[in-house]
Design a protein around this motif. Sequence first.
Motif, PDB file in Angstrom:
ATOM      1  N   ALA A  95     -60.573 103.846  97.294  1.00 19.81           N
ATOM      2  CA  ALA A  95     -60.767 103.457  98.698  1.00 19.81           C
ATOM      3  C   ALA A  95     -61.218 102.003  98.835  1.00 19.81           C
ATOM      4  N   GLY A  96     -62.062 101.539  97.930  1.00 17.14           N
ATOM      5  CA  GLY A  96     -62.500 100.147  97.976  1.00 17.14           C
ATOM      6  C   GLY A  96     -61.346  99.185  97.762  1.00 17.14           C
ATOM      7  N   LEU A  97     -60.442  99.527  96.890  1.00 18.38           N
ATOM      8  CA  LEU A  97     -59.259  98.701  96.642  1.00 18.38           C
ATOM      9  C   LEU A  97     -58.375  98.643  97.883  1.00 18.38           C
ATOM     10  N   VAL A  98     -58.195  99.776  98.537  1.00 15.53           N
ATOM     11  CA  VAL A  98     -57.390  99.819  99.756  1.00 15.53           C
ATOM     12  C   VAL A  98     -58.065  98.998 100.846  1.00 15.53           C
ATOM     13  N   GLY A  99     -59.380  99.104 100.963  1.00 18.92           N
ATOM     14  CA  GLY A  99     -60.109  98.288 101.921  1.00 18.92           C
ATOM     15  C   GLY A  99     -59.932  96.806 101.651  1.00 18.92           C
ATOM     16  N   HIS A 100     -59.837  96.452 100.382  1.00 16.22           N
ATOM     17  CA  HIS A 100     -59.646  95.047  99.999  1.00 16.22           C
ATOM     18  C   HIS A 100     -58.328  94.495 100.554  1.00 16.22           C
ATOM     19  N   LEU A 101     -57.305  95.330 100.675  1.00 17.24           N
ATOM     20  CA  LEU A 101     -56.030  94.878 101.241  1.00 17.24           C
ATOM     21  C   LEU A 101     -56.229  94.374 102.665  1.00 17.24           C
ATOM     22  N   TYR A 102     -57.117  95.026 103.408  1.00 17.03           N
ATOM     23  CA  TYR A 102     -57.406  94.608 104.784  1.00 17.03           C
ATOM     24  C   TYR A 102     -58.227  93.321 104.810  1.00 17.03           C
ATOM     25  N   PRO A 119     -37.577  89.889 106.835  1.00 15.96           N
ATOM     26  CA  PRO A 119     -38.658  89.798 107.817  1.00 15.96           C
ATOM     27  C   PRO A 119     -38.303  90.387 109.182  1.00 15.96           C
ATOM     28  N   GLN A 120     -39.279  91.094 109.758  1.00 19.12           N
ATOM     29  CA  GLN A 120     -39.122  91.711 111.071  1.00 19.12           C
ATOM     30  C   GLN A 120     -39.932  90.973 112.142  1.00 19.12           C
ATOM     31  N   ALA A 121     -40.541  89.857 111.773  1.00 19.13           N
ATOM     32  CA  ALA A 121     -41.328  89.020 112.678  1.00 19.13           C
ATOM     33  C   ALA A 121     -41.317  87.608 112.099  1.00 19.13           C
ATOM     34  N   PRO A 122     -41.709  86.599 112.884  1.00 19.35           N
ATOM     35  CA  PRO A 122     -41.748  85.242 112.348  1.00 19.35           C
ATOM     36  C   PRO A 122     -42.596  85.122 111.072  1.00 19.35           C
ATOM     37  N   PHE A 123     -43.687  85.886 110.997  1.00 19.07           N
ATOM     38  CA  PHE A 123     -44.471  85.977 109.770  1.00 19.07           C
ATOM     39  C   PHE A 123     -44.462  87.438 109.363  1.00 19.07           C
ATOM     40  N   HIS A 124     -43.958  87.738 108.171  1.00 20.92           N
ATOM     41  CA  HIS A 124     -43.930  89.112 107.662  1.00 20.92           C
ATOM     42  C   HIS A 124     -44.146  89.056 106.157  1.00 20.92           C
ATOM     43  N   CYS A 125     -45.293  89.559 105.741  1.00 20.08           N
ATOM     44  CA  CYS A 125     -45.566  89.634 104.302  1.00 20.08           C
ATOM     45  C   CYS A 125     -45.983  91.042 103.940  1.00 20.08           C
ATOM     46  N   LEU A 126     -45.976  91.311 102.653  1.00 15.95           N
ATOM     47  CA  LEU A 126     -46.453  92.577 102.106  1.00 15.95           C
ATOM     48  C   LEU A 126     -47.696  92.284 101.293  1.00 15.95           C
ATOM     49  N   ILE A 127     -48.716  93.095 101.489  1.00 17.85           N
ATOM     50  CA  ILE A 127     -49.963  92.971 100.737  1.00 17.85           C
ATOM     51  C   ILE A 127     -50.075  94.232  99.893  1.00 17.85           C
ATOM     52  N   ILE A 128     -50.131  94.050  98.574  1.00 17.50           N
ATOM     53  CA  ILE A 128     -50.104  95.204  97.667  1.00 17.50           C
ATOM     54  C   ILE A 128     -51.299  95.163  96.721  1.00 17.50           C
ATOM     55  N   PRO A 129     -51.765  96.340  96.311  1.00 19.02           N
ATOM     56  CA  PRO A 129     -52.778  96.361  95.257  1.00 19.02           C
ATOM     57  C   PRO A 129     -52.081  96.175  93.914  1.00 19.02           C
ATOM     58  N   LYS A 130     -52.757  95.543  92.984  1.00 23.20           N
ATOM     59  CA  LYS A 130     -52.171  95.421  91.639  1.00 23.20           C
ATOM     60  C   LYS A 130     -52.194  96.757  90.912  1.00 23.20           C
ATOM     61  N   ASP A 154     -55.256  87.534  93.976  1.00 21.59           N
ATOM     62  CA  ASP A 154     -56.570  87.583  93.347  1.00 21.59           C
ATOM     63  C   ASP A 154     -56.499  88.658  92.269  1.00 21.59           C
ATOM     64  N   ASP A 155     -57.629  89.042  91.727  1.00 22.90           N
ATOM     65  CA  ASP A 155     -57.605  89.995  90.613  1.00 22.90           C
ATOM     66  C   ASP A 155     -57.224  91.414  91.039  1.00 22.90           C
ATOM     67  N   LYS A 156     -57.259  91.721  92.347  1.00 27.88           N
ATOM     68  CA  LYS A 156     -56.981  93.075  92.824  1.00 27.88           C
ATOM     69  C   LYS A 156     -55.708  93.207  93.652  1.00 27.88           C
ATOM     70  N   ALA A 157     -55.247  92.103  94.239  1.00 27.82           N
ATOM     71  CA  ALA A 157     -54.153  92.205  95.203  1.00 27.82           C
ATOM     72  C   ALA A 157     -53.197  91.023  95.103  1.00 27.82           C
TER      73      ALA A 157
END
Length: 122
Positions: free
Chosen positions: A59-66, A34-45, A23-26
Amino acid sequence: MAEETIFTKIINRDIPADIIYEDDKALAFKDINPQAPFHCLIIPKQPIATANDINEDNAGLVGHLYVVAAKLAAEHNFSQDGYRLVMNCNEYGGQTVYHIHLHMLAGKQMGWPPYTDKKKEA
């Protein structure tokens, strides 16, 4: 200006990644080791080097990652079974790329503690 990292190159499409969400932020992409059957990285832009650099302004951007993590859990059908979110900070925390990122691991039962300290075993 923050130092360019491999994640900046992925955001800019200078290097390939298996992107599963954007999306526009992440951005989220599958981990190459991978360390599990599903393993991804979620990053802020927006680059933020470490968890120590999180502040009131971002802080709002970091919250958006969740929020993205919850969307991915629902989309991939493991929100009910559960998953682990991890953000490493600096060398002793295991951080190797200095652009914050959530590791999202799912698809198997996670143990606790997540590892054993080899120094204490010796």
